[in-house]
Design a protein around this motif. Structure first.
Motif, PDB file in Angstrom:
ATOM      1  N   LYS A  44       0.853  -1.179   0.000  1.00 16.64           N
ATOM      2  CA  LYS A  44       0.000   0.000   0.000  1.00 16.64           C
ATOM      3  C   LYS A  44       0.896   1.238   0.000  1.00 16.64           C
ATOM      4  CE  LYS A  44      -3.905   1.977   2.385  1.00 16.64           C
ATOM      5  NZ  LYS A  44      -4.819   1.875   3.502  1.00 16.64           N
ATOM      6  N   ALA A  45       0.595   2.188  -0.825  1.00 17.53           N
ATOM      7  CA  ALA A  45       1.391   3.410  -0.919  1.00 17.53           C
ATOM      8  C   ALA A  45       1.245   4.244   0.349  1.00 17.53           C
ATOM      9  CB  ALA A  45       0.952   4.225  -2.128  1.00 17.53           C
ATOM     10  N   ASN A  46       2.332   4.916   0.715  1.00 21.76           N
ATOM     11  CA  ASN A  46       2.300   5.842   1.848  1.00 21.76           C
ATOM     12  C   ASN A  46       1.712   7.166   1.390  1.00 21.76           C
ATOM     13  OD1 ASN A  46       3.651   4.169   3.783  1.00 21.76           O
ATOM     14  ND2 ASN A  46       5.531   4.549   2.664  1.00 21.76           N
ATOM     15  N   LYS A  47       0.808   7.713   2.177  1.00 21.86           N
ATOM     16  CA  LYS A  47       0.252   9.037   1.889  1.00 21.86           C
ATOM     17  C   LYS A  47       0.698   9.966   3.009  1.00 21.86           C
ATOM     18  CE  LYS A  47      -3.656   7.542  -0.782  1.00 21.86           C
ATOM     19  NZ  LYS A  47      -5.039   7.735  -1.129  1.00 21.86           N
ATOM     20  N   TYR A  48       1.334  11.056   2.631  1.00 17.39           N
ATOM     21  CA  TYR A  48       1.863  12.004   3.601  1.00 17.39           C
ATOM     22  C   TYR A  48       1.020  13.274   3.635  1.00 17.39           C
ATOM     23  CZ  TYR A  48       5.826   8.891   3.041  1.00 17.39           C
ATOM     24  OH  TYR A  48       6.620   7.783   2.966  1.00 17.39           O
ATOM     25  N   ASP A  49       0.869  13.845   4.821  1.00 21.52           N
ATOM     26  CA  ASP A  49       0.118  15.094   4.973  1.00 21.52           C
ATOM     27  C   ASP A  49       0.924  16.293   4.494  1.00 21.52           C
ATOM     28  OD1 ASP A  49      -2.043  13.771   6.103  1.00 21.52           O
ATOM     29  OD2 ASP A  49      -1.234  13.958   8.129  1.00 21.52           O
ATOM     30  N   ILE A  50       2.245  16.169   4.565  1.00 20.61           N
ATOM     31  CA  ILE A  50       3.154  17.219   4.096  1.00 20.61           C
ATOM     32  C   ILE A  50       4.269  16.548   3.300  1.00 20.61           C
ATOM     33  CG2 ILE A  50       2.680  18.816   5.993  1.00 20.61           C
ATOM     34  CD1 ILE A  50       5.281  17.839   7.304  1.00 20.61           C
ATOM     35  N   PRO A  51       4.959  17.282   2.428  1.00 24.00           N
ATOM     36  CA  PRO A  51       6.059  16.688   1.654  1.00 24.00           C
ATOM     37  C   PRO A  51       7.176  16.189   2.566  1.00 24.00           C
ATOM     38  CG  PRO A  51       5.428  18.809   0.732  1.00 24.00           C
ATOM     39  CD  PRO A  51       4.710  18.668   2.039  1.00 24.00           C
ATOM     40  N   LYS A  52       7.824  15.101   2.190  1.00 23.07           N
ATOM     41  CA  LYS A  52       8.956  14.551   2.952  1.00 23.07           C
ATOM     42  C   LYS A  52      10.241  15.225   2.484  1.00 23.07           C
ATOM     43  CE  LYS A  52       9.606  10.449   4.287  1.00 23.07           C
ATOM     44  NZ  LYS A  52       9.944   9.021   4.256  1.00 23.07           N
ATOM     45  N   ARG A  53      10.314  16.507   2.635  1.00 20.40           N
ATOM     46  CA  ARG A  53      11.441  17.314   2.169  1.00 20.40           C
ATOM     47  C   ARG A  53      12.770  16.719   2.635  1.00 20.40           C
ATOM     48  NH1 ARG A  53      11.626  23.749   3.174  1.00 20.40           N
ATOM     49  NH2 ARG A  53      13.422  24.201   1.884  1.00 20.40           N
ATOM     50  N   ILE A  80       2.853   9.387  -1.963  1.00 22.37           N
ATOM     51  CA  ILE A  80       2.245  10.606  -2.500  1.00 22.37           C
ATOM     52  C   ILE A  80       1.966  11.598  -1.363  1.00 22.37           C
ATOM     53  CG2 ILE A  80      -0.137   9.782  -2.382  1.00 22.37           C
ATOM     54  CD1 ILE A  80      -0.424  11.202  -5.221  1.00 22.37           C
ATOM     55  N   CYS A  81       1.993  12.882  -1.690  1.00 21.60           N
ATOM     56  CA  CYS A  81       1.701  13.937  -0.716  1.00 21.60           C
ATOM     57  C   CYS A  81       0.959  15.068  -1.434  1.00 21.60           C
ATOM     58  CB  CYS A  81       2.999  14.445  -0.076  1.00 21.60           C
ATOM     59  SG  CYS A  81       3.944  15.566  -1.117  1.00 21.60           S
ATOM     60  N   PRO A  82       0.510  16.077  -0.697  1.00 21.99           N
ATOM     61  CA  PRO A  82      -0.226  17.185  -1.322  1.00 21.99           C
ATOM     62  C   PRO A  82       0.599  17.999  -2.330  1.00 21.99           C
ATOM     63  CG  PRO A  82      -0.559  17.215   1.054  1.00 21.99           C
ATOM     64  CD  PRO A  82       0.501  16.192   0.766  1.00 21.99           C
ATOM     65  N   ALA A  83       1.921  17.921  -2.264  1.00 24.16           N
ATOM     66  CA  ALA A  83       2.763  18.691  -3.187  1.00 24.16           C
ATOM     67  C   ALA A  83       2.953  17.985  -4.527  1.00 24.16           C
ATOM     68  CB  ALA A  83       4.134  18.944  -2.557  1.00 24.16           C
ATOM     69  N   TYR A  84       2.344  16.801  -4.699  1.00 22.96           N
ATOM     70  CA  TYR A  84       2.510  16.047  -5.949  1.00 22.96           C
ATOM     71  C   TYR A  84       2.215  16.930  -7.152  1.00 22.96           C
ATOM     72  CZ  TYR A  84       1.623  12.881  -9.816  1.00 22.96           C
ATOM     73  OH  TYR A  84       1.640  12.275 -11.043  1.00 22.96           O
ATOM     74  N   GLN A 130      -0.613   8.216  -9.956  1.00 19.41           N
ATOM     75  CA  GLN A 130       0.041   9.289  -9.211  1.00 19.41           C
ATOM     76  C   GLN A 130       1.001   8.678  -8.205  1.00 19.41           C
ATOM     77  OE1 GLN A 130      -2.911  11.747  -7.401  1.00 19.41           O
ATOM     78  NE2 GLN A 130      -3.453  12.723  -9.319  1.00 19.41           N
ATOM     79  N   GLY A 131       2.069   9.360  -7.938  1.00 15.50           N
ATOM     80  CA  GLY A 131       3.046   8.894  -6.967  1.00 15.50           C
ATOM     81  C   GLY A 131       4.356   9.626  -7.166  1.00 15.50           C
ATOM     82  N   CYS A 132       5.232   9.492  -6.196  1.00 14.92           N
ATOM     83  CA  CYS A 132       6.511  10.206  -6.245  1.00 14.92           C
ATOM     84  C   CYS A 132       7.315   9.896  -7.506  1.00 14.92           C
ATOM     85  CB  CYS A 132       7.337   9.881  -5.007  1.00 14.92           C
ATOM     86  SG  CYS A 132       6.641  10.575  -3.491  1.00 14.92           S
ATOM     87  N   TRP A 133       7.177   8.687  -8.048  1.00 17.29           N
ATOM     88  CA  TRP A 133       7.918   8.321  -9.262  1.00 17.29           C
ATOM     89  C   TRP A 133       7.647   9.317 -10.388  1.00 17.29           C
ATOM     90  CZ3 TRP A 133      11.751   5.083 -10.423  1.00 17.29           C
ATOM     91  CH2 TRP A 133      12.005   4.807 -11.760  1.00 17.29           C
ATOM     92  N   TYR A 134       6.438   9.842 -10.457  1.00 19.20           N
ATOM     93  CA  TYR A 134       6.048  10.755 -11.524  1.00 19.20           C
ATOM     94  C   TYR A 134       6.054  12.222 -11.098  1.00 19.20           C
ATOM     95  CZ  TYR A 134       4.611   6.537 -13.936  1.00 19.20           C
ATOM     96  OH  TYR A 134       4.613   5.309 -14.538  1.00 19.20           O
ATOM     97  N   CYS A 135       6.532  12.518  -9.906  1.00 19.62           N
ATOM     98  CA  CYS A 135       6.512  13.888  -9.388  1.00 19.62           C
ATOM     99  C   CYS A 135       7.750  14.677  -9.816  1.00 19.62           C
ATOM    100  CB  CYS A 135       6.432  13.859  -7.861  1.00 19.62           C
ATOM    101  SG  CYS A 135       6.283  15.500  -7.121  1.00 19.62           S
ATOM    102  N   LYS A 136       7.544  15.952 -10.118  1.00 20.57           N
ATOM    103  CA  LYS A 136       8.644  16.836 -10.524  1.00 20.57           C
ATOM    104  C   LYS A 136       9.646  17.077  -9.408  1.00 20.57           C
ATOM    105  CE  LYS A 136       6.093  19.494 -13.947  1.00 20.57           C
ATOM    106  NZ  LYS A 136       5.768  20.835 -14.424  1.00 20.57           N
ATOM    107  N   TYR A 137       9.232  16.877  -8.160  1.00 20.99           N
ATOM    108  CA  TYR A 137      10.101  17.166  -7.024  1.00 20.99           C
ATOM    109  C   TYR A 137      10.932  15.970  -6.556  1.00 20.99           C
ATOM    110  CZ  TYR A 137       7.043  21.220  -6.739  1.00 20.99           C
ATOM    111  OH  TYR A 137       6.333  22.352  -7.025  1.00 20.99           O
ATOM    112  N   ALA A 138      10.610  14.795  -7.017  1.00 17.05           N
ATOM    113  CA  ALA A 138      11.313  13.591  -6.569  1.00 17.05           C
ATOM    114  C   ALA A 138      12.533  13.318  -7.445  1.00 17.05           C
ATOM    115  CB  ALA A 138      10.376  12.397  -6.608  1.00 17.05           C
ATOM    116  N   CYS A 191      12.878  13.324  -1.863  1.00 21.68           N
ATOM    117  CA  CYS A 191      11.967  14.435  -2.127  1.00 21.68           C
ATOM    118  C   CYS A 191      12.745  15.739  -2.016  1.00 21.68           C
ATOM    119  CB  CYS A 191      10.818  14.427  -1.113  1.00 21.68           C
ATOM    120  SG  CYS A 191       9.699  15.825  -1.331  1.00 21.68           S
ATOM    121  N   ASN A 192      12.740  16.523  -3.067  1.00 23.68           N
ATOM    122  CA  ASN A 192      13.457  17.796  -3.094  1.00 23.68           C
ATOM    123  C   ASN A 192      12.521  18.994  -3.077  1.00 23.68           C
ATOM    124  OD1 ASN A 192      16.413  17.173  -3.395  1.00 23.68           O
ATOM    125  ND2 ASN A 192      15.535  15.885  -4.977  1.00 23.68           N
ATOM    126  N   TRP A 193      11.283  18.772  -2.674  1.00 19.61           N
ATOM    127  CA  TRP A 193      10.320  19.862  -2.626  1.00 19.61           C
ATOM    128  C   TRP A 193      10.883  20.984  -1.760  1.00 19.61           C
ATOM    129  CZ3 TRP A 193       7.631  22.282   1.282  1.00 19.61           C
ATOM    130  CH2 TRP A 193       6.593  23.112   0.863  1.00 19.61           C
TER     131      TRP A 193
END
Length: 88
Positions: free
Chosen positions: A24-33, A42-46, A57-65, A80-82
């Motif tokens: 199961k994917a981890n869902k974060y309330d804030i980015p794991k900077r 996945i997080c709200p900054a996705y 959706q997921g960190c694999w496809y995120c611009k910040y990862a 995560c480089n957010w």
């Protein structure tokens, strides 16, 4: 070299899909900077990369990862480089 890079990405995408079925994917309330992230987390900054698959959706496809997607060998666990974008 480009063929090997493409093969590595395909292998990781296959592993990612298999892991998605098992884990199961981890869902974060804030980015794991500056923290470690798995491809399906996945997080709200996705923010999807340009080449992202819209239905997944997921960190694999995120611009910040950072999964070293432009390197010869991509990482299975990224950073995560957010709020700094890695890939557009």
């Amino acid at each position: 070299m480009r063929d090997r890079l493409e093969l590595s990405r395909k292998d990781l995408n296959t592993r990612r899909k298999e892991r998605f079925m098992d884990k199961k994917a981890n869902k974060y309330d804030i980015p794991k900077r500056d923290g470690s992230v798995w491809p399906d987390d996945i997080c709200p900054a996705y923010t999807p990369r340009e080449d992202a698959i819209p239905s997944i959706q997921g960190c694999w496809y995120c611009k910040y990862a950072d999964f070293h997607l432009k390197e010869e060998r991509a990482l299975e666990v990224g950073i995560c480089n957010w709020p700094k974008k890695i890939i557009d």
